[in-house]
Scaffold this motif. Structure first.
Motif, PDB file in Angstrom:
ATOM      1  N   ILE A  97       0.704  -1.169   0.085  1.00  0.00           N
ATOM      2  CA  ILE A  97      -0.087   0.055  -0.088  1.00  0.00           C
ATOM      3  C   ILE A  97       0.849   1.496   0.056  1.00  0.00           C
ATOM      4  O   ILE A  97       0.364   2.354   0.300  1.00  0.00           O
ATOM      5  N   VAL A 118      -1.733  -1.896  -4.190  1.00  0.00           N
ATOM      6  CA  VAL A 118      -3.155  -1.430  -3.766  1.00  0.00           C
ATOM      7  C   VAL A 118      -2.741   0.141  -3.602  1.00  0.00           C
ATOM      8  O   VAL A 118      -1.851   0.616  -3.005  1.00  0.00           O
ATOM      9  N   PRO A 120      -5.111   2.476  -1.626  1.00  0.00           N
ATOM     10  CA  PRO A 120      -6.263   2.976  -0.661  1.00  0.00           C
ATOM     11  C   PRO A 120      -6.550   4.172  -0.421  1.00  0.00           C
ATOM     12  O   PRO A 120      -5.861   5.018  -0.961  1.00  0.00           O
ATOM     13  N   ASN A 121      -7.430   4.538   0.395  1.00  0.00           N
ATOM     14  CA  ASN A 121      -7.823   5.797   0.608  1.00  0.00           C
ATOM     15  C   ASN A 121      -8.183   5.946   2.182  1.00  0.00           C
ATOM     16  O   ASN A 121      -8.411   5.179   2.667  1.00  0.00           O
ATOM     17  N   ALA A 124     -10.735   4.465   4.760  1.00  0.00           N
ATOM     18  CA  ALA A 124     -10.265   3.134   5.344  1.00  0.00           C
ATOM     19  C   ALA A 124     -10.279   3.172   6.780  1.00  0.00           C
ATOM     20  O   ALA A 124     -10.504   2.087   7.732  1.00  0.00           O
ATOM     21  N   HIS A 131     -10.467   0.901  -2.448  1.00  0.00           N
ATOM     22  CA  HIS A 131      -9.366   0.290  -2.712  1.00  0.00           C
ATOM     23  C   HIS A 131      -9.178   0.072  -4.011  1.00  0.00           C
ATOM     24  O   HIS A 131      -9.844  -1.169  -4.610  1.00  0.00           O
ATOM     25  N   LEU A 151      -8.034  -6.355   2.114  1.00  0.00           N
ATOM     26  CA  LEU A 151      -8.429  -4.993   1.957  1.00  0.00           C
ATOM     27  C   LEU A 151     -10.104  -4.946   2.219  1.00  0.00           C
ATOM     28  O   LEU A 151     -10.408  -3.577   2.562  1.00  0.00           O
ATOM     29  N   THR A 157     -13.197  -2.929  -2.363  1.00  0.00           N
ATOM     30  CA  THR A 157     -12.160  -3.317  -3.315  1.00  0.00           C
ATOM     31  C   THR A 157     -12.092  -3.563  -4.755  1.00  0.00           C
ATOM     32  O   THR A 157     -13.368  -4.313  -5.248  1.00  0.00           O
TER      33      THR A 157
END
Length: 276
Positions: A97, A118, A120-121, A124, A131, A151, A157
């Protein structure tokens, strides 16, 4: 290995995103004893110990019994960390990540192609993340499912078809929360300018954002259709939207996201160059 809940998972780096994933996994039934975190910062280790996970500051020892290794460190330290782990992860699934870290860069440094990248933001942190995920053909269907399960503990996801699309994911959802916060700031400021108490303007703005997102998620209609449904001819909403159109807000948003995508590409190249 079976499902992710039957795996031993090691996190290299114990920052906010790692903590979000750890909390999500534990809430979904992964025993805390199956999680190991390696982080050099004592305060971070102490915080994680409260979740009953195993903590240490030795990356090599931390990954020893892991089936899955999650890379959750700052880009600038990634190179040295991966070089120290080279040859030790052949039987492990690597989930990265790390912003801007391309799979080719990670694989060359750590010595395995079983790498899932990945983007992500930050939502999360409240289990509502989005993701974007990508892996090469070296990652089989079983590994993809394991990565998805890890995830999914913190949100949506979605797999993309090429690694280049991760830069677009970064622009849309990785940086995306900041765009909505910017809009919220502006709406709250406008409410105050029109005489509303700051707490009232804030509460109205945040609840409206939540409600609009929930409507868009649950409705069969597109956001464009939902917008039209709210816009009465010659009404208040139309008056506001006409100002947006005159200011070319839509075009400017698209230009802004293109700039974010370009910067994501540049950062990936800079990281690749710095680790050679």
């Amino acid at each position: 290995m079976g499902t992710a809940l039957n795996c031993n998972i090691c996190f290299i780096g114990g920052g906010n995103m790692a903590q979000a994933l750890i909390g999500g996994l534990i809430s979904r039934g992964l025993p805390a004893t199956r999680i190991t975190v390696s982080d050099p910062v004592e305060k971070v280790r102490q915080l994680l110990q409260e979740k009953d996970v195993q903590v240490m500051d030795d990356n090599i020892a931390a990954i020893q019994d892991a089936n899955i290794v999650v890379l959750a460190v700052k880009p600038q330290v990634l190179g040295n960390i991966l070089k120290s782990l080279k040859g030790l992860c052949d039987e492990k699934l690597i989930i990265s990540i790390v912003a801007g870290a391309e799979i080719s860069t990670i694989s060359a440094l750590i010595g395995t192609e079983r790498v899932v990248r990945v983007m992500p933001n930050t939502p999360a942190l409240v289990q509502t993340g989005a993701h974007g995920m990508y892996a090469t053909a070296a990652v089989d269907a079983k590994d993809r499912e394991l990565a998805t399960q890890v995830l999914a503990a913190t949100g949506l996801t979605l797999w993309v078809d090429s690694e280049a699309q991760i830069d677009a994911v970064t622009a849309v959802s990785g940086s995306g929360p900041a765009y909505f916060f910017y809009m919220m700031e502006s709406m709250i400021r406008a409410g105050k300018n029109m005489g509303l108490d700051e707490k009232v303007a804030t509460a109205l703005t945040l609840q409206t954002a939540l409600g609009a997102a929930q409507m868009a998620i649950t409705s069969a209609n597109s956001p464009a259709e939902l917008r039209k449904n709210v816009t009465s001819p010659n009404g208040t909403t139309q008056a506001a939207l006409e100002v947006f159109d005159r200011a070319q807000i839509s075009q400017n948003i698209q230009t802004a996201l293109a700039a974010a995508q370009k910067r994501s590409q540049e950062l990936a190249q800079e990281l690749s160059d710095s680790t050679k």
